[in-house]
Design a protein around this motif. Structure first.
Motif, PDB file in Angstrom:
ATOM      1  N   ALA A   1       0.609  33.878 -15.829  1.00 39.34           N
ATOM      2  CA  ALA A   1       1.776  34.683 -16.200  1.00 39.34           C
ATOM      3  C   ALA A   1       2.074  35.775 -15.175  1.00 39.34           C
ATOM      4  N   ARG A   2       1.105  36.133 -14.356  1.00 34.37           N
ATOM      5  CA  ARG A   2       1.291  37.111 -13.274  1.00 34.37           C
ATOM      6  C   ARG A   2       1.628  38.515 -13.768  1.00 34.37           C
ATOM      7  N   ASP A   3       1.142  38.869 -14.951  1.00 38.72           N
ATOM      8  CA  ASP A   3       1.382  40.212 -15.500  1.00 38.72           C
ATOM      9  C   ASP A   3       0.038  40.935 -15.595  1.00 38.72           C
ATOM     10  N   GLU A   4      -0.278  41.723 -14.583  1.00 43.01           N
ATOM     11  CA  GLU A   4      -1.611  42.334 -14.520  1.00 43.01           C
ATOM     12  C   GLU A   4      -1.877  43.314 -15.659  1.00 43.01           C
ATOM     13  N   HIS A   5      -0.857  44.052 -16.089  1.00 43.83           N
ATOM     14  CA  HIS A   5      -1.065  45.050 -17.150  1.00 43.83           C
ATOM     15  C   HIS A   5      -1.367  44.382 -18.487  1.00 43.83           C
ATOM     16  N   SER A   6      -0.598  43.368 -18.836  1.00 43.93           N
ATOM     17  CA  SER A   6      -0.868  42.634 -20.074  1.00 43.93           C
ATOM     18  C   SER A   6      -2.215  41.931 -19.996  1.00 43.93           C
TER      19      SER A   6
END
Length: 205
Positions: A169-174
């Motif tokens: 997904a490439r969403d580091e924070h999530s």
């Protein structure tokens, strides 16, 4: 103690290597302040040295799990921004291979370390990978501790698709938040199960 000097020297060298004793010229070997000198390698040794019903053992197990959570959450977050298609393919392959280890906690632990190492390589962080080496040695040096950490192998298997999906997904924070939250729930269950297992049979509820 009924051991020869070579065995004694080897044992003392090992204890000094993990920071539990200090050898001083002219003073001999003395017990060290492990909180100030020991590294992650000492966590497993300290937990194994304590009796199963000792509260300090449960505290050390909680510390090991907490460090694992921090390492895993940050590694997945970094991998979400740096992983290549080849890295993700490697993670899928390891996750699939782990299905054969459902009835073997030690084999599951070895496979899990391989999965974690693949995540760290995808994260491109050598420092985190070196920290993992301390945990990787647990499975061989402390089989009883390994059995505690992987007492429900199927639960370990369930988390691989989640981790891979977060990286894709490439969403580091999530990724960071969800991995930490998921592992907190898992670790609380591990600690509860081990606390119940350590109670005398007459006191279990």
């Amino acid at each position: 103690l009924g051991i020869n000097r070579l065995t004694l020297r080897a044992a003392l060298a090992r204890l000094e290597a993990i920071g539990l004793v200090v050898t001083r010229h002219g003073a001999g070997t003395v017990v060290a302040s492990w909180r100030e000198r020991a590294g992650l390698d000492a966590l497993g040794a300290l937990a194994q040295a304590l009796k199963e019903d000792d509260p300090a053992r449960q505290e050390l197990l909680a510390s090991i799990l907490e460090v694992r959570r921090v390492l895993a959450a940050e590694a997945v977050a970094l991998a979400a921004t740096r992983a290549t298609k080849e890295d993700i393919a490697a993670l899928h392959a390891i996750a699939e291979a782990q299905r054969a280890n459902l009835n073997d906690p030690v084999a599951m632990a070895r496979g899990d370390v391989a999965f974690q190492r693949a995540v760290l390589r995808a994260a491109r962080n050598v420092g985190l990978e070196l920290i993992l080496n301390s945990f990787a040695r647990f499975r061989d040096e402390h089989p009883e501790l390994t059995a505690q950490l992987y007492d429900v192998p199927a639960r370990t298997l369930e988390h691989y698709p989640l981790v891979i999906g977060l990286i894709e997904a490439r969403d580091e924070h999530s990724a960071r938040d969800l991995v930490r939250s998921a592992l907190e729930h898992v670790d609380q269950e591990i600690l509860r199960r081990n606390a119940r297992a350590q109670k005398p049979k007459g006191k279990q509820k």
